[in-house]
Design a protein around this motif. Structure first.
Motif, PDB file in Angstrom:
ATOM      1  N   MET A  51       0.472  -1.461   0.184  1.00 29.99           N
ATOM      2  CA  MET A  51       0.165   0.029  -0.223  1.00 29.99           C
ATOM      3  C   MET A  51       1.483   1.255  -0.223  1.00 29.99           C
ATOM      4  N   LYS A  52       2.157   1.360   0.279  1.00 29.74           N
ATOM      5  CA  LYS A  52       3.041   2.176   0.259  1.00 29.74           C
ATOM      6  C   LYS A  52       3.126   3.140  -0.667  1.00 29.74           C
ATOM      7  N   LYS A  53       3.102   2.009  -1.696  1.00 29.74           N
ATOM      8  CA  LYS A  53       4.086   1.826  -3.437  1.00 29.74           C
ATOM      9  C   LYS A  53       2.973   2.195  -3.869  1.00 29.74           C
ATOM     10  N   THR A  54       3.991   3.329  -5.284  1.00 26.22           N
ATOM     11  CA  THR A  54       2.656   3.033  -5.921  1.00 26.22           C
ATOM     12  C   THR A  54       3.560   2.609  -7.719  1.00 26.22           C
ATOM     13  N   ASN A  55       4.633   2.336  -7.503  1.00 25.91           N
ATOM     14  CA  ASN A  55       5.141   1.767  -8.766  1.00 25.91           C
ATOM     15  C   ASN A  55       5.893   0.158  -8.109  1.00 25.91           C
ATOM     16  N   PHE A  56       5.645  -0.904  -9.369  1.00 25.41           N
ATOM     17  CA  PHE A  56       6.325  -1.881  -8.571  1.00 25.41           C
ATOM     18  C   PHE A  56       7.338  -2.768  -9.566  1.00 25.41           C
ATOM     19  N   SER A  57       8.473  -3.064  -9.351  1.00 27.63           N
ATOM     20  CA  SER A  57       9.199  -3.678 -10.452  1.00 27.63           C
ATOM     21  C   SER A  57       9.008  -4.919 -10.517  1.00 27.63           C
ATOM     22  N   VAL A  58       9.118  -5.903 -11.894  1.00 26.87           N
ATOM     23  CA  VAL A  58       8.704  -6.896 -11.835  1.00 26.87           C
ATOM     24  C   VAL A  58       9.041  -7.809 -10.864  1.00 26.87           C
ATOM     25  N   ARG A  59      10.369  -7.783 -10.867  1.00 28.10           N
ATOM     26  CA  ARG A  59      10.898  -8.440  -9.413  1.00 28.10           C
ATOM     27  C   ARG A  59      10.548  -8.515  -8.333  1.00 28.10           C
ATOM     28  N   GLU A  60      10.327  -7.244  -8.046  1.00 28.44           N
ATOM     29  CA  GLU A  60       9.450  -7.242  -6.751  1.00 28.44           C
ATOM     30  C   GLU A  60       8.000  -7.564  -6.957  1.00 28.44           C
ATOM     31  N   MET A  61       7.253  -7.228  -8.098  1.00 27.28           N
ATOM     32  CA  MET A  61       5.804  -8.510  -7.923  1.00 27.28           C
ATOM     33  C   MET A  61       6.243  -9.610  -8.132  1.00 27.28           C
ATOM     34  N   GLU A  62       7.384 -10.346  -8.484  1.00 31.80           N
ATOM     35  CA  GLU A  62       7.197 -11.668  -8.538  1.00 31.80           C
ATOM     36  C   GLU A  62       7.447 -12.086  -6.770  1.00 31.80           C
ATOM     37  N   ALA A  63       8.588 -11.149  -6.001  1.00 29.44           N
ATOM     38  CA  ALA A  63       9.446 -11.355  -4.589  1.00 29.44           C
ATOM     39  C   ALA A  63       7.729 -11.779  -3.926  1.00 29.44           C
ATOM     40  N   ILE A  64       6.781 -10.465  -3.973  1.00 25.40           N
ATOM     41  CA  ILE A  64       5.410 -10.593  -3.296  1.00 25.40           C
ATOM     42  C   ILE A  64       4.547 -11.885  -3.256  1.00 25.40           C
ATOM     43  N   ALA A  65       4.517 -12.067  -4.602  1.00 27.07           N
ATOM     44  CA  ALA A  65       3.968 -13.590  -5.229  1.00 27.07           C
ATOM     45  C   ALA A  65       4.437 -14.694  -4.332  1.00 27.07           C
TER      46      ALA A  65
END
Length: 74
Positions: A51-65
């Motif tokens: 919720m704090k971030k406005t943009n996510f890199s592909v790597r960040e999205m992979e890490a979250i998943a």
């Protein structure tokens, strides 16, 4: 929503909010019922970070998943 309460409703709210924020990802298979209330704090940490971030890199999205996958009920 009072996210200080460890409830099924709070878990559902956080999972749906994460899915909405990360629209690029295929979260169709992830449901709030997949998460155990015992993992509430970990899920809440992920929720706050997303919720704090406005943009996510592909790597960040992979890490979250990946992290959400680790929290799912076995």
């Amino acid at each position: 929503m009072d996210l200080t309460q460890n409830t099924a409703e709070s878990v559902e709210f956080m999972v749906e909010a994460i899915k909405d924020k990360l629209k690029v990802m295929n979260f169709g298979a992830i449901k709030s019922t997949h998460f155990d209330i015992d993992m509430y704090e970990e899920l809440h940490d992920i929720y706050r970070m997303v919720m704090k971030k406005t943009n996510f890199s592909v790597r960040e999205m992979e890490a979250i998943a990946e992290e959400l996958g680790k929290l799912r009920n076995k």
